[in-house]
Design a protein around this motif. Structure first.
Motif, PDB file in Angstrom:
ATOM      1  N   ARG A 120       0.831  -1.205   0.000  1.00 36.23           N
ATOM      2  CA  ARG A 120       0.000   0.000   0.000  1.00 36.23           C
ATOM      3  C   ARG A 120       0.863   1.251   0.000  1.00 36.23           C
ATOM      4  NH1 ARG A 120      -3.570  -3.389  -1.271  1.00 36.23           N
ATOM      5  NH2 ARG A 120      -5.301  -3.879   0.111  1.00 36.23           N
ATOM      6  N   ALA A 121       0.235   2.378  -0.282  1.00 37.19           N
ATOM      7  CA  ALA A 121       0.916   3.673  -0.249  1.00 37.19           C
ATOM      8  C   ALA A 121      -0.061   4.696   0.310  1.00 37.19           C
ATOM      9  CB  ALA A 121       1.383   4.071  -1.647  1.00 37.19           C
ATOM     10  N   THR A 122       0.464   5.894   0.548  1.00 35.69           N
ATOM     11  CA  THR A 122      -0.362   6.968   1.109  1.00 35.69           C
ATOM     12  C   THR A 122      -0.392   8.168   0.158  1.00 35.69           C
ATOM     13  OG1 THR A 122       1.499   8.031   2.222  1.00 35.69           O
ATOM     14  CG2 THR A 122       0.333   6.286   3.453  1.00 35.69           C
ATOM     15  N   ILE A 123      -1.359   9.013   0.379  1.00 40.88           N
ATOM     16  CA  ILE A 123      -1.442  10.264  -0.389  1.00 40.88           C
ATOM     17  C   ILE A 123      -0.194  11.108  -0.138  1.00 40.88           C
ATOM     18  CG2 ILE A 123      -2.719  12.442  -0.621  1.00 40.88           C
ATOM     19  CD1 ILE A 123      -4.090  10.032  -1.963  1.00 40.88           C
ATOM     20  N   GLU A 124       0.336  11.063   1.062  1.00 42.07           N
ATOM     21  CA  GLU A 124       1.553  11.810   1.383  1.00 42.07           C
ATOM     22  C   GLU A 124       2.728  11.323   0.531  1.00 42.07           C
ATOM     23  OE1 GLU A 124      -0.492  10.423   3.743  1.00 42.07           O
ATOM     24  OE2 GLU A 124      -1.372  12.320   4.419  1.00 42.07           O
ATOM     25  N   GLN A 125       2.806  10.018   0.314  1.00 42.87           N
ATOM     26  CA  GLN A 125       3.862   9.482  -0.559  1.00 42.87           C
ATOM     27  C   GLN A 125       3.658   9.947  -1.994  1.00 42.87           C
ATOM     28  OE1 GLN A 125       3.136   5.407   0.728  1.00 42.87           O
ATOM     29  NE2 GLN A 125       5.299   5.239   1.322  1.00 42.87           N
ATOM     30  N   LEU A 126       2.413   9.980  -2.443  1.00 44.29           N
ATOM     31  CA  LEU A 126       2.127  10.474  -3.787  1.00 44.29           C
ATOM     32  C   LEU A 126       2.530  11.944  -3.905  1.00 44.29           C
ATOM     33  CD1 LEU A 126       1.028  10.106  -6.629  1.00 44.29           C
ATOM     34  CD2 LEU A 126      -1.268  10.581  -5.713  1.00 44.29           C
ATOM     35  N   ALA A 127       2.214  12.739  -2.889  1.00 41.30           N
ATOM     36  CA  ALA A 127       2.590  14.159  -2.908  1.00 41.30           C
ATOM     37  C   ALA A 127       4.098  14.315  -3.042  1.00 41.30           C
ATOM     38  CB  ALA A 127       2.086  14.857  -1.645  1.00 41.30           C
ATOM     39  N   GLU A 128       4.860  13.516  -2.314  1.00 40.51           N
ATOM     40  CA  GLU A 128       6.328  13.583  -2.404  1.00 40.51           C
ATOM     41  C   GLU A 128       6.825  13.237  -3.798  1.00 40.51           C
ATOM     42  OE1 GLU A 128       8.457  11.399   0.564  1.00 40.51           O
ATOM     43  OE2 GLU A 128       7.408  12.386   2.217  1.00 40.51           O
ATOM     44  N   GLU A 129       6.284  12.181  -4.375  1.00 40.25           N
ATOM     45  CA  GLU A 129       6.738  11.769  -5.707  1.00 40.25           C
ATOM     46  C   GLU A 129       6.339  12.774  -6.779  1.00 40.25           C
ATOM     47  OE1 GLU A 129       8.964   9.666  -5.881  1.00 40.25           O
ATOM     48  OE2 GLU A 129       8.695   8.657  -3.961  1.00 40.25           O
ATOM     49  N   LEU A 130       5.146  13.346  -6.669  1.00 43.71           N
ATOM     50  CA  LEU A 130       4.738  14.378  -7.624  1.00 43.71           C
ATOM     51  C   LEU A 130       5.622  15.610  -7.486  1.00 43.71           C
ATOM     52  CD1 LEU A 130       0.844  14.087  -7.415  1.00 43.71           C
ATOM     53  CD2 LEU A 130       2.331  13.317  -9.291  1.00 43.71           C
ATOM     54  N   ALA A 131       5.969  15.960  -6.252  1.00 47.77           N
ATOM     55  CA  ALA A 131       6.866  17.099  -6.029  1.00 47.77           C
ATOM     56  C   ALA A 131       8.222  16.831  -6.674  1.00 47.77           C
ATOM     57  CB  ALA A 131       7.024  17.378  -4.535  1.00 47.77           C
ATOM     58  N   ASP A 132       8.748  15.616  -6.508  1.00 47.84           N
ATOM     59  CA  ASP A 132      10.014  15.259  -7.157  1.00 47.84           C
ATOM     60  C   ASP A 132       9.923  15.424  -8.672  1.00 47.84           C
ATOM     61  OD1 ASP A 132      11.446  14.604  -4.853  1.00 47.84           O
ATOM     62  OD2 ASP A 132      11.057  12.448  -5.017  1.00 47.84           O
ATOM     63  N   ALA A 133       8.804  15.010  -9.255  1.00 46.21           N
ATOM     64  CA  ALA A 133       8.630  15.120 -10.705  1.00 46.21           C
ATOM     65  C   ALA A 133       8.593  16.582 -11.145  1.00 46.21           C
ATOM     66  CB  ALA A 133       7.363  14.382 -11.147  1.00 46.21           C
ATOM     67  N   VAL A 134       7.888  17.423 -10.411  1.00 47.44           N
ATOM     68  CA  VAL A 134       7.815  18.849 -10.760  1.00 47.44           C
ATOM     69  C   VAL A 134       9.193  19.497 -10.642  1.00 47.44           C
ATOM     70  CG1 VAL A 134       6.867  21.089 -10.046  1.00 47.44           C
ATOM     71  CG2 VAL A 134       5.376  19.089 -10.224  1.00 47.44           C
ATOM     72  N   ILE A 135       9.933  19.146  -9.603  1.00 49.92           N
ATOM     73  CA  ILE A 135      11.291  19.673  -9.447  1.00 49.92           C
ATOM     74  C   ILE A 135      12.140  19.267 -10.642  1.00 49.92           C
ATOM     75  CG2 ILE A 135      13.417  19.473  -8.074  1.00 49.92           C
ATOM     76  CD1 ILE A 135      11.462  19.205  -5.590  1.00 49.92           C
ATOM     77  N   CYS A 136      12.033  18.011 -11.064  1.00 52.64           N
ATOM     78  CA  CYS A 136      12.798  17.541 -12.227  1.00 52.64           C
ATOM     79  C   CYS A 136      12.393  18.273 -13.504  1.00 52.64           C
ATOM     80  CB  CYS A 136      12.612  16.034 -12.415  1.00 52.64           C
ATOM     81  SG  CYS A 136      13.508  15.037 -11.235  1.00 52.64           S
ATOM     82  N   VAL A 137      11.101  18.493 -13.680  1.00 58.75           N
ATOM     83  CA  VAL A 137      10.634  19.236 -14.860  1.00 58.75           C
ATOM     84  C   VAL A 137      11.247  20.634 -14.877  1.00 58.75           C
ATOM     85  CG1 VAL A 137       8.606  20.320 -15.915  1.00 58.75           C
ATOM     86  CG2 VAL A 137       8.520  17.921 -15.216  1.00 58.75           C
ATOM     87  N   ASP A 138      11.273  21.291 -13.725  1.00 59.90           N
ATOM     88  CA  ASP A 138      11.865  22.629 -13.681  1.00 59.90           C
ATOM     89  C   ASP A 138      13.363  22.571 -13.957  1.00 59.90           C
ATOM     90  OD1 ASP A 138      11.652  25.542 -13.195  1.00 59.90           O
ATOM     91  OD2 ASP A 138      13.043  25.046 -11.574  1.00 59.90           O
ATOM     92  N   LEU A 139      14.050  21.547 -13.471  1.00 62.63           N
ATOM     93  CA  LEU A 139      15.486  21.421 -13.747  1.00 62.63           C
ATOM     94  C   LEU A 139      15.746  21.254 -15.241  1.00 62.63           C
ATOM     95  CD1 LEU A 139      16.529  19.201 -10.732  1.00 62.63           C
ATOM     96  CD2 LEU A 139      17.370  21.515 -11.211  1.00 62.63           C
ATOM     97  N   ILE A 140      14.887  20.505 -15.923  1.00 57.98           N
ATOM     98  CA  ILE A 140      15.017  20.349 -17.374  1.00 57.98           C
ATOM     99  C   ILE A 140      14.777  21.693 -18.064  1.00 57.98           C
ATOM    100  CG2 ILE A 140      13.974  19.308 -19.439  1.00 57.98           C
ATOM    101  CD1 ILE A 140      13.494  16.782 -17.654  1.00 57.98           C
ATOM    102  N   ALA A 141      13.705  22.387 -17.669  1.00 57.41           N
ATOM    103  CA  ALA A 141      13.409  23.694 -18.255  1.00 57.41           C
ATOM    104  C   ALA A 141      14.561  24.656 -17.995  1.00 57.41           C
ATOM    105  CB  ALA A 141      12.099  24.240 -17.682  1.00 57.41           C
ATOM    106  N   MET A 142      15.093  24.645 -16.794  1.00 57.33           N
ATOM    107  CA  MET A 142      16.219  25.510 -16.441  1.00 57.33           C
ATOM    108  C   MET A 142      17.427  25.193 -17.318  1.00 57.33           C
ATOM    109  SD  MET A 142      17.876  25.981 -12.641  1.00 57.33           S
ATOM    110  CE  MET A 142      18.949  24.550 -12.627  1.00 57.33           C
ATOM    111  N   HIS A 143      17.692  23.909 -17.502  1.00 54.98           N
ATOM    112  CA  HIS A 143      18.833  23.455 -18.321  1.00 54.98           C
ATOM    113  C   HIS A 143      18.746  23.999 -19.741  1.00 54.98           C
ATOM    114  CE1 HIS A 143      21.383  20.557 -20.517  1.00 54.98           C
ATOM    115  NE2 HIS A 143      22.019  20.414 -19.367  1.00 54.98           N
ATOM    116  N   GLU A 144      17.515  24.090 -20.251  1.00 57.18           N
ATOM    117  CA  GLU A 144      17.307  24.509 -21.640  1.00 57.18           C
ATOM    118  C   GLU A 144      16.867  25.967 -21.768  1.00 57.18           C
ATOM    119  OE1 GLU A 144      18.100  22.595 -24.415  1.00 57.18           O
ATOM    120  OE2 GLU A 144      19.052  21.491 -22.766  1.00 57.18           O
ATOM    121  N   GLY A 145      16.860  26.711 -20.665  1.00 55.54           N
ATOM    122  CA  GLY A 145      16.509  28.129 -20.717  1.00 55.54           C
ATOM    123  C   GLY A 145      15.041  28.393 -20.992  1.00 55.54           C
ATOM    124  N   ILE A 146      14.178  27.501 -20.561  1.00 54.87           N
ATOM    125  CA  ILE A 146      12.735  27.636 -20.793  1.00 54.87           C
ATOM    126  C   ILE A 146      12.083  28.299 -19.591  1.00 54.87           C
ATOM    127  CG2 ILE A 146      10.579  26.334 -21.070  1.00 54.87           C
ATOM    128  CD1 ILE A 146      12.332  24.185 -22.512  1.00 54.87           C
TER     129      ILE A 146
END
Length: 115
Positions: free
Chosen positions: A58-84
């Motif tokens: 099983r998992a929790t909503i809190e775990q989902l929130a953490e993983e979604l936050a990690d994904a958003v951080i990664c998306v911003d790092l990609i955008a930052m890398h490419e000047g977006i």
């Protein structure tokens, strides 16, 4: 100050600490994002398992929130890398989809250069 600009500023500072030689590539970032999205999907699977009442871990909503936050951080790092400007890109894409499907909801498009 928006959440995006706060995230970008924090990512810029931490990235300078994390990767002092600026060796992290776009392909590394893409793989990092795939891993984080995969982790979020795995949590979603476990939440659905609970909802369906089938056996397994099983998992929790809190775990989902953490993983979604990690994904958003990664998306911003990609955008930052490419000047977006991610805030601007999201607003434009959101508005384009609304227009395409005849929906009234729009986002305000930030001025170029603002985050």
């Amino acid at each position: 100050m928006s959440a995006f600009s706060t995230l970008r500023e924090a990512n810029e500072v931490r990235q300078a600490e994390w990767d002092k030689e600026s060796g992290i590539s776009l392909s590394y970032r893409g793989n990092e994002l795939a891993g984080e999205v995969g982790e979020a999907c795995n949590v979603i699977k476990k939440l659905e398992r609970e909802r369906l009442g089938i056996r397994g871990s099983r998992a929790t909503i809190e775990q989902l929130a953490e993983e979604l936050a990690d994904a958003v951080i990664c998306v911003d790092l990609i955008a930052m890398h490419e000047g977006i400007d991610l805030q601007q890109a999201i607003a434009r894409k959101f508005n384009s989809t609304s227009e395409k499907y005849g929906l009234a909801t729009r986002m305000i498009v930030a001025e170029a250069g603002s985050r």
